[in-house]
Motif scaffolding. Structure first.
Motif, PDB file in Angstrom:
ATOM      1  N   ALA A 123       0.827  -1.210   0.000  1.00 40.27           N
ATOM      2  CA  ALA A 123       0.000   0.000   0.000  1.00 40.27           C
ATOM      3  C   ALA A 123       0.860   1.259   0.000  1.00 40.27           C
ATOM      4  O   ALA A 123       0.584   2.214  -0.736  1.00 40.27           O
ATOM      5  CB  ALA A 123      -0.938  -0.010   1.211  1.00 40.27           C
ATOM      6  N   ASN A 124       1.915   1.259   0.801  1.00 41.86           N
ATOM      7  CA  ASN A 124       2.805   2.425   0.849  1.00 41.86           C
ATOM      8  C   ASN A 124       3.558   2.605  -0.460  1.00 41.86           C
ATOM      9  O   ASN A 124       3.723   3.730  -0.940  1.00 41.86           O
ATOM     10  CB  ASN A 124       3.779   2.312   2.020  1.00 41.86           C
ATOM     11  N   ARG A 153       4.303   5.764  -5.278  1.00 42.16           N
ATOM     12  CA  ARG A 153       4.444   5.733  -6.740  1.00 42.16           C
ATOM     13  C   ARG A 153       3.432   6.660  -7.401  1.00 42.16           C
ATOM     14  O   ARG A 153       3.776   7.452  -8.291  1.00 42.16           O
ATOM     15  CB  ARG A 153       4.272   4.306  -7.269  1.00 42.16           C
ATOM     16  N   LEU A 154       2.188   6.610  -6.945  1.00 40.13           N
ATOM     17  CA  LEU A 154       1.148   7.455  -7.527  1.00 40.13           C
ATOM     18  C   LEU A 154       1.382   8.925  -7.199  1.00 40.13           C
ATOM     19  O   LEU A 154       1.161   9.789  -8.050  1.00 40.13           O
ATOM     20  CB  LEU A 154      -0.231   6.997  -7.063  1.00 40.13           C
ATOM     21  N   GLN A 155       1.833   9.227  -5.988  1.00 36.42           N
ATOM     22  CA  GLN A 155       2.146  10.612  -5.609  1.00 36.42           C
ATOM     23  C   GLN A 155       3.228  11.195  -6.511  1.00 36.42           C
ATOM     24  O   GLN A 155       3.220  12.380  -6.815  1.00 36.42           O
ATOM     25  CB  GLN A 155       2.613  10.696  -4.151  1.00 36.42           C
ATOM     26  N   LYS A 156       4.153  10.355  -6.930  1.00 31.31           N
ATOM     27  CA  LYS A 156       5.253  10.814  -7.780  1.00 31.31           C
ATOM     28  C   LYS A 156       4.926  10.666  -9.266  1.00 31.31           C
ATOM     29  O   LYS A 156       5.787  10.922 -10.108  1.00 31.31           O
ATOM     30  CB  LYS A 156       6.520  10.050  -7.426  1.00 31.31           C
ATOM     31  N   VAL A 198       4.223  -7.132  -6.347  1.00 31.37           N
ATOM     32  CA  VAL A 198       4.602  -6.568  -5.039  1.00 31.37           C
ATOM     33  C   VAL A 198       3.517  -5.596  -4.582  1.00 31.37           C
ATOM     34  O   VAL A 198       3.097  -5.620  -3.425  1.00 31.37           O
ATOM     35  CB  VAL A 198       5.982  -5.871  -5.108  1.00 31.37           C
ATOM     36  N   GLU A 199       3.049  -4.748  -5.502  1.00 31.17           N
ATOM     37  CA  GLU A 199       2.002  -3.773  -5.151  1.00 31.17           C
ATOM     38  C   GLU A 199       0.685  -4.440  -4.766  1.00 31.17           C
ATOM     39  O   GLU A 199      -0.105  -3.850  -4.047  1.00 31.17           O
ATOM     40  CB  GLU A 199       1.754  -2.802  -6.311  1.00 31.17           C
ATOM     41  N   GLY A 244      12.697   7.112  -5.056  1.00 26.99           N
ATOM     42  CA  GLY A 244      13.320   8.327  -4.535  1.00 26.99           C
ATOM     43  C   GLY A 244      13.082   8.545  -3.058  1.00 26.99           C
ATOM     44  O   GLY A 244      13.034   9.672  -2.594  1.00 26.99           O
ATOM     45  N   VAL A 245      12.921   7.450  -2.317  1.00 19.11           N
ATOM     46  CA  VAL A 245      12.764   7.560  -0.869  1.00 19.11           C
ATOM     47  C   VAL A 245      13.999   6.981  -0.198  1.00 19.11           C
ATOM     48  O   VAL A 245      14.674   6.119  -0.750  1.00 19.11           O
ATOM     49  CB  VAL A 245      11.487   6.843  -0.356  1.00 19.11           C
TER      50      VAL A 245
END
Length: 83
Positions: free
Chosen positions: A21-22, A27-30, A51-52, A71-72
């Protein structure tokens, strides 16, 4: 709150689903596609998709690759891209 009596399999599944979920949320936020994450992580797009969906218990190595692709910061520390 932790449930001390919870079976290890249930805890592991919760961890997989939470990671999934995270990962998808970030991914969607970016505004990244699964294909782009796969490319950046050097993994197959079908793998990223599974995985998602919380279907895989992935390795630390692949967690680090996905974190880098998104990018985290990884719990494994900072690193720079290859090449």
């Amino acid at each position: 709150m932790r449930n001390q009596g919870e079976k290890p399999q249930i805890r592991e599944l919760r961890a997989q689903l939470l990671f999934a979920a995270n990962m998808k949320r970030i991914r969607l936020q970016k505004a990244l596609t699964q294909e782009k994450v796969a490319e950046f992580a050097e993994l197959h797009p079908n793998y990223i998709s599974s995985v998602e969906r919380g279907e895989r218990n992935i390795s630390i190595r692949n967690i680090d690759r996905i974190a880098f692709a998104l990018g985290v910061l990884s719990l494994l520390g900072n690193r720079v891209p290859n090449g």
